[in-house]
Enzyme design. Structure first.
Site, short mmCIF file in Angstrom:
data_model
loop_
_atom_site.label_atom_id
_atom_site.label_comp_id
_atom_site.label_asym_id
_atom_site.label_seq_id
_atom_site.Cartn_x
_atom_site.Cartn_y
_atom_site.Cartn_z
N ASP A 29 -2.35 -10.33 -7.29
CA ASP A 29 -2.46 -9.06 -6.57
C ASP A 29 -3.90 -8.89 -6.09
OD1 ASP A 29 -0.60 -6.23 -6.63
OD2 ASP A 29 -2.73 -6.06 -6.13
N ASN A 86 8.49 -1.64 -8.61
CA ASN A 86 8.44 -0.27 -8.11
C ASN A 86 9.53 -0.04 -7.06
OD1 ASN A 86 6.21 0.68 -9.62
ND2 ASN A 86 4.80 -0.39 -8.25
N HIS A 97 9.40 -7.17 -4.71
CA HIS A 97 8.41 -7.98 -5.44
C HIS A 97 8.35 -7.51 -6.88
CE1 HIS A 97 6.32 -4.57 -3.61
NE2 HIS A 97 5.50 -4.58 -4.66
P1 5GP Z 1 3.96 -1.80 -4.79
O1 5GP Z 1 3.23 -0.50 -4.87
O2 5GP Z 1 4.67 -1.96 -3.47
O3 5GP Z 1 4.85 -2.06 -5.97
O4 5GP Z 1 2.87 -2.94 -4.88
C1 5GP Z 1 2.30 -3.58 -3.79
C2 5GP Z 1 1.18 -4.44 -4.34
O5 5GP Z 1 0.82 -5.38 -3.36
C3 5GP Z 1 -0.07 -3.63 -4.69
O6 5GP Z 1 -0.38 -3.82 -6.07
C4 5GP Z 1 -1.14 -4.20 -3.76
O7 5GP Z 1 -2.40 -4.29 -4.37
C5 5GP Z 1 -0.57 -5.55 -3.41
N1 5GP Z 1 -0.96 -6.04 -2.08
C6 5GP Z 1 -0.83 -5.37 -0.91
N2 5GP Z 1 -1.27 -6.15 0.11
C7 5GP Z 1 -1.65 -7.33 -0.43
C8 5GP Z 1 -2.19 -8.52 0.14
O8 5GP Z 1 -2.42 -8.65 1.34
N3 5GP Z 1 -2.47 -9.54 -0.72
C9 5GP Z 1 -2.22 -9.42 -2.07
N4 5GP Z 1 -2.56 -10.47 -2.82
N5 5GP Z 1 -1.72 -8.30 -2.62
C10 5GP Z 1 -1.44 -7.26 -1.81
#
Ligand code: 5GP
Length: 109
Positions: A29, A86, A97
């Site tokens: 992440d 989530n 994811h």
């Molecule tokens: P969500 O809130 O959708 O469950 O989590 C999305 C996650 O994706 C977040 O923890 C955020 O930091 C991560 N994330 C978003 N964009 C990117 C990216 O471009 N690269 C990586 N490695 N992580 C990302």
């Protein structure tokens, strides 16, 4: 689809994968919430939990066997670890994811 994870999976945005199979990719992440914070992401675009059906049974088994492999690889079994998915307003990237979080927590996700 045009979400950030689809672009990463299509390699339009460069990213080093920790693991890649025909069906999945794993990478750290960008904004870690714990010492270890990995994202396990199906290549097939599913918007989230709401898009899962019985047809995804094999995919879910593969995801959790990769989680198992990562738990061993990152020595998390004797430590704290958690898998988080989530949904709804808690989900920010509209592509299913799984977060694998291990060690000391920095913040709530
Ligand atoms: P969500 O809130 O959708 O469950 O989590 C999305 C996650 O994706 C977040 O923890 C955020 O930091 C991560 N994330 C978003 N964009 C990117 C990216 O471009 N690269 C990586 N490695 N992580 C990302």
């Amino acid at each position: 689809m045009d979400d950030i994870f689809c672009k990463i999976i299509r390699k339009e945005i460069p990213k080093e994968f920790i693991y890649e199979s025909e069906n999945l990719v794993v990478f750290p992440d960008i904004n870690p919430s714990a010492d270890t914070h990995l994202l396990i992401i199906p290549k097939k675009h599913l918007g989230g939990i709401q898009d899962l059906t019985k047809e995804n049974k094999d995919l879910l088994v593969e995801i959790y066997s990769v989680v198992n492999m990562l738990v061993k690889q990152y020595n998390l079994s004797g430590n704290l670890y958690r898998v988080v998915v989530n949904g709804g307003k808690a989900q920010h990237v509209p592509h299913l994811h799984f977060h694998l979080l291990g060690g000391v927590w920095k913040k709530f996700i």
